[in-house]
Design a protein around this motif. Sequence first.
Motif, short mmCIF file in Angstrom:
data_model
loop_
_atom_site.label_atom_id
_atom_site.label_comp_id
_atom_site.label_asym_id
_atom_site.label_seq_id
_atom_site.Cartn_x
_atom_site.Cartn_y
_atom_site.Cartn_z
N ALA A 9 0.66 -0.88 0.20
CA ALA A 9 -0.04 -0.12 -0.30
C ALA A 9 0.77 1.37 -0.02
O ALA A 9 0.70 2.18 0.12
CB ALA A 9 -0.92 0.23 1.42
N GLY A 52 4.08 -4.38 8.98
CA GLY A 52 4.07 -5.91 8.64
C GLY A 52 5.16 -6.04 7.92
O GLY A 52 5.37 -5.08 7.01
N THR A 74 2.24 -6.13 -3.22
CA THR A 74 4.33 -6.47 -3.19
C THR A 74 4.87 -7.00 -4.10
O THR A 74 3.77 -7.57 -5.17
CB THR A 74 3.75 -7.08 -1.81
P1 NAP Z 1 6.50 -0.93 -6.08
O1 NAP Z 1 5.73 0.63 -6.28
O2 NAP Z 1 7.51 -1.31 -6.74
O3 NAP Z 1 5.44 -1.49 -4.84
C1 NAP Z 1 5.67 -2.33 -4.61
C2 NAP Z 1 6.05 -2.38 -3.03
O4 NAP Z 1 5.61 -4.01 -2.42
C3 NAP Z 1 6.06 -1.60 -2.42
O5 NAP Z 1 5.18 -0.89 -1.00
C4 NAP Z 1 6.84 -2.33 -1.69
O6 NAP Z 1 7.20 -1.37 -0.05
C5 NAP Z 1 6.06 -3.71 -0.98
N1 NAP Z 1 7.00 -4.19 -0.75
C6 NAP Z 1 8.23 -5.44 -1.53
N2 NAP Z 1 8.48 -6.49 -0.57
C7 NAP Z 1 8.05 -6.21 0.89
C8 NAP Z 1 7.56 -6.73 1.88
N3 NAP Z 1 8.56 -8.03 2.28
N4 NAP Z 1 6.78 -7.45 2.74
C9 NAP Z 1 5.32 -5.90 2.86
N5 NAP Z 1 5.82 -4.81 1.66
C10 NAP Z 1 6.83 -5.17 0.61
O7 NAP Z 1 4.58 -1.71 -7.35
P2 NAP Z 1 4.29 -0.94 -8.62
O8 NAP Z 1 5.33 -0.33 -9.78
O9 NAP Z 1 3.02 -0.34 -8.38
O10 NAP Z 1 4.30 -2.51 -9.22
C11 NAP Z 1 2.98 -3.30 -9.02
C12 NAP Z 1 2.98 -4.52 -9.55
O11 NAP Z 1 2.85 -3.88 -11.76
C13 NAP Z 1 3.96 -5.52 -9.69
O12 NAP Z 1 3.44 -6.22 -9.50
C14 NAP Z 1 4.68 -4.90 -10.53
O13 NAP Z 1 5.76 -5.93 -11.03
C15 NAP Z 1 3.84 -5.31 -11.83
N6 NAP Z 1 4.18 -4.64 -12.99
C16 NAP Z 1 4.73 -3.57 -12.48
C17 NAP Z 1 5.22 -2.79 -14.81
C18 NAP Z 1 6.27 -2.09 -14.37
O14 NAP Z 1 6.15 -1.27 -15.80
N7 NAP Z 1 7.10 -1.72 -13.81
C19 NAP Z 1 4.57 -3.71 -15.79
C20 NAP Z 1 3.64 -4.46 -15.44
C21 NAP Z 1 3.31 -5.14 -13.75
P3 NAP Z 1 7.57 -0.30 0.10
O15 NAP Z 1 7.06 0.48 -0.51
O16 NAP Z 1 8.11 0.10 2.05
O17 NAP Z 1 9.29 -0.66 -0.44
#
Ligand code: NAP
Length: 260
Positions: A9, A52, A74
């Motif tokens: 989140a 958490g 996540t």
């Molecule tokens: P993001 O900003 O990288 O967010 C990932 C989240 O996961 C962050 O809040 C992070 O916490 C949390 N997290 C990681 N390890 C954790 C742990 N051990 N315990 C609790 N929380 C944890 O995500 P996004 O870029 O919006 O992407 C959303 C989804 O779409 C992901 O699955 C990504 O792979 C997928 N996606 C991305 C792309 C792209 O172009 N980037 C393309 C297609 C799909 P912190 O805030 O503390 O780091």
Amino acid sequence: MKRVLVTGATGKTGSLVLQKLRDEPDEFEAIGLARSPIKAEELFDSKGFVIGDIKDKSSLNSAISGCEALVILTSAVPKMIAPPAQGQRPEFEFVPGGLPEEVDWLGQKNQIDAAKQAGVKHIVLVGSMGGTNPDHPLNRIGNGNILIWKRKAEQYLIDSGIDYTIIRAGGLLDKQGGVRQLLVGKDDALLNNPPDGIPTSIPRADVASVAVRALTEPNARNKAFDIISKPENAPDAVATSDFASLFEQTTAGIKDEVNS
Ligand code: NAP
């Protein structure tokens, strides 16, 4: 009112999902899970957060207690090793404890197990297109095989028996939501052969809206699909507002059983 836990989140898409849920207070009571109290404070004044880690089952159990639905946002996040030399591509790695196997597989599995134990009725899992190709370049980042672990978690969710909605997004854009036509597909067909050669991308805000509407639209239950958007000013595009019809075009199962 539906009580929903959003994990990830404090992430870019997860924070949009949490905000959109909170914009509908008659429909949802939204709880965020964050591992960083500082980020939760900066983004949401820590209101309605549980601190958490998805690798710690006990913190998950208390966060999910009493929730009817779970939205998983996540993901393992690659870090740049060092600024690239001129003309070179940047290199990335995953920090110890943050490998895709640990976060995108074991961390998602922990969440699904905790949800099952708590009697959660529906899980929305946001992931990525590209998972049909083991040689996809994203798998080479930090030798993390991220799409392979994400796909394994998808199958685990389907096998859990909990109602699922698996949203596999194309390249995420930090652009305005609600102004594009959304296209759904399966088995990376949109990625491998996009209509009219359009970019295989989608605003995070649109992915967040799809995740939120999946919580209320019966057509979204037990579906797994890829999703991209037409460019904002594509001549024939009509911005998607009818999510029931969008979900109607999607199918159950990790892959298209009819065509595979
Ligand atoms: P993001 O900003 O990288 O967010 C990932 C989240 O996961 C962050 O809040 C992070 O916490 C949390 N997290 C990681 N390890 C954790 C742990 N051990 N315990 C609790 N929380 C944890 O995500 P996004 O870029 O919006 O992407 C959303 C989804 O779409 C992901 O699955 C990504 O792979 C997928 N996606 C991305 C792309 C792209 O172009 N980037 C393309 C297609 C799909 P912190 O805030 O503390 O780091």
